[in-house]
Design a protein around this motif. Structure first.
Motif, PDB file in Angstrom:
ATOM      1  N   GLY A  15      35.350  39.465  57.399  1.00 40.40           N
ATOM      2  CA  GLY A  15      35.411  38.765  58.677  1.00 40.40           C
ATOM      3  C   GLY A  15      36.696  38.004  58.909  1.00 40.40           C
ATOM      4  N   GLY A  16      37.453  37.755  57.845  1.00 43.78           N
ATOM      5  CA  GLY A  16      38.721  37.060  57.980  1.00 43.78           C
ATOM      6  C   GLY A  16      38.611  35.552  57.983  1.00 43.78           C
ATOM      7  N   SER A  17      37.389  35.018  57.889  1.00 47.56           N
ATOM      8  CA  SER A  17      37.211  33.559  57.887  1.00 47.56           C
ATOM      9  C   SER A  17      35.837  33.213  57.350  1.00 47.56           C
ATOM     10  N   LEU A  47      40.717  32.078  45.067  1.00 44.79           N
ATOM     11  CA  LEU A  47      40.495  33.442  45.557  1.00 44.79           C
ATOM     12  C   LEU A  47      41.164  33.693  46.908  1.00 44.79           C
ATOM     13  N   PHE A  48      41.400  32.633  47.670  1.00 48.35           N
ATOM     14  CA  PHE A  48      41.996  32.758  48.998  1.00 48.35           C
ATOM     15  C   PHE A  48      43.222  31.860  49.123  1.00 48.35           C
ATOM     16  N   ILE A  49      44.169  32.341  49.907  1.00 47.47           N
ATOM     17  CA  ILE A  49      45.294  31.503  50.335  1.00 47.47           C
ATOM     18  C   ILE A  49      44.878  30.883  51.659  1.00 47.47           C
ATOM     19  N   ARG A  50      44.644  29.594  51.661  1.00 44.55           N
ATOM     20  CA  ARG A  50      44.124  28.920  52.851  1.00 44.55           C
ATOM     21  C   ARG A  50      45.278  28.431  53.712  1.00 44.55           C
ATOM     22  N   ALA A  51      45.889  29.369  54.427  1.00 48.15           N
ATOM     23  CA  ALA A  51      47.001  29.052  55.322  1.00 48.15           C
ATOM     24  C   ALA A  51      46.886  29.938  56.553  1.00 48.15           C
ATOM     25  N   GLY A  52      47.052  29.340  57.720  1.00 47.01           N
ATOM     26  CA  GLY A  52      46.901  30.114  58.940  1.00 47.01           C
ATOM     27  C   GLY A  52      45.444  30.229  59.329  1.00 47.01           C
ATOM     28  N   THR A  58      44.326  35.942  47.230  1.00 45.23           N
ATOM     29  CA  THR A  58      45.250  35.789  46.110  1.00 45.23           C
ATOM     30  C   THR A  58      45.142  37.025  45.232  1.00 45.23           C
ATOM     31  N   SER A  59      45.957  37.093  44.190  1.00 49.04           N
ATOM     32  CA  SER A  59      45.868  38.236  43.270  1.00 49.04           C
ATOM     33  C   SER A  59      44.506  38.262  42.582  1.00 49.04           C
ATOM     34  N   ALA A  60      43.960  37.085  42.291  1.00 45.42           N
ATOM     35  CA  ALA A  60      42.625  37.022  41.688  1.00 45.42           C
ATOM     36  C   ALA A  60      41.571  37.532  42.665  1.00 45.42           C
ATOM     37  N   GLY A  61      41.712  37.154  43.939  1.00 48.18           N
ATOM     38  CA  GLY A  61      40.777  37.634  44.953  1.00 48.18           C
ATOM     39  C   GLY A  61      40.839  39.137  45.120  1.00 48.18           C
ATOM     40  N   GLN A  62      42.050  39.686  45.085  1.00 46.38           N
ATOM     41  CA  GLN A  62      42.200  41.135  45.201  1.00 46.38           C
ATOM     42  C   GLN A  62      41.557  41.856  44.025  1.00 46.38           C
ATOM     43  N   GLU A  63      41.687  41.270  42.833  1.00 45.30           N
ATOM     44  CA  GLU A  63      41.086  41.864  41.638  1.00 45.30           C
ATOM     45  C   GLU A  63      39.563  41.834  41.731  1.00 45.30           C
TER      46      GLU A  63
END
Length: 304
Positions: A15-17, A47-52, A58-63
């Protein structure tokens, strides 16, 4: 980690948010935030970059995403399987289909399936086999019906039938006999599936055949859809490839003539799923129905 945490994570990505995840799951936004925070605290990794305004992984979230999606979808399939065992035919299934599915099975399969399971939501996706493979591999699709060859890492592939690929032209003299690749490159060519280009399985077969003879096949015109390519062929713009099933459809232009290749070329139609995945009873039933329709319509020598 818990299923609830992983579900919150996957829905937040899709959902993007956190707000979109909360709406999809029917809970409050603070609940989603708390579930994600606990998951991050447990592993001591963001797990997320909280910007915008839109979340980024993050790389951990992608993994984590691939594993989390598989676990969440397996839990959904398990729930649906138990519902099926109780005799409640509801839920939804997502199946990827090949480009020309309607010429093979689509309308009849949907009609028969909906009559048998009217409460099951059926979602069919795909404009090209390459797209279906990516959807099955990523977990967005539970399974798929594709044209081979496709990259099969992480997948199980079950060939069903094959359909001959023919060469089509408005000029009868060009297709009066089986056609060679040398003859094809002598005239303008129109090819469809422009978005996928040489990733398309049938186009890749054609390209490899040209390379084997030291030739390069450059289409004069590329379009997105088969119907547009056939219209251009009917107007004399160029020649194209087409499966035999398409030529037997009522919409195939009468002015277009076809011939086989001098070295016969085939589209092999196959069922694919993620390796070691657990399919829901409903999608197994749909796959069985599609397989029966394909084999019913295919000649005996085309069945695999």
């Amino acid at each position: 980690m818990t299923i609830s945490q992983l579900r919150a994570f996957v829905y937040s990505v899709d959902g993007g948010s956190f707000t979109a995840a909360a709406e999809a799951l029917g809970v409050s936004q603070p609940t989603i935030s708390a579930l994600i925070r606990k998951l991050e605290e447990h592993h001591r990794l963001p797990l997320f970059i909280r910007a915008g305004r839109r979340l980024s992984l993050t790389s951990a979230g992608q993994e984590l995403l691939g594993w989390a999606r598989q676990i969440v979808e397996s839990s959904v399939r398990a729930d649906e399987a138990l519902i099926e065992l109780r005799g409640l035919q509801r839920g939804s299934i997502s199946l990827g289909v090949l480009r020309n599915a309607n010429f093979y099975f689509l309308s009849e399969a949907v009609e028969q399936f909906q009559r048998a399971r009217p409460q099951v939501q059926l979602r069919l996706f795909g404009q090209n086999s390459f797209e279906v493979v990516e959807g099955v591999r990523s977990g967005r699709l539970e399974a798929g019906v594709v044209v081979l060859p496709v990259p099969d890492d992480e997948l199980e592939v079950f060939p069903l039938i094959r359909d001959e690929v023919l060469w089509a032209s408005i000029h009868p003299e060009r297709v009066a006999a089986p056609v060679s690749i040398q003859q094809i490159v002598e005239h303008p060519v129109v090819l469809y599936d422009a978005s996928y280009s040489w990733n398309d399985p049938t186009r890749r077969q054609l390209s490899e055949r040209a390379q084997e003879h030291g030739l390069r096949l450059e289409p004069q015109v590329e379009v997105e859809y088969l119907e547009a390519a056939l219209d251009l062929v009917a107007r004399g713009v160029g020649d194209t490839m087409v499966s035999r099933a398409v030529t037997q459809g009522e919409s195939f232009p009468e002015s277009i003539h076809v011939a086989p290749f001098d070295e016969p070329m085939y589209d092999t139609i196959a069922f694919i799923r993620r390796r070691n995945s657990v399919l829901s009873p409903a999608i197994i039933e749909l796959i069985d129905l599609i397989s029966a329709l394909l084999r019913k319509r295919a000649p005996e020598d085309a069945q695999l």
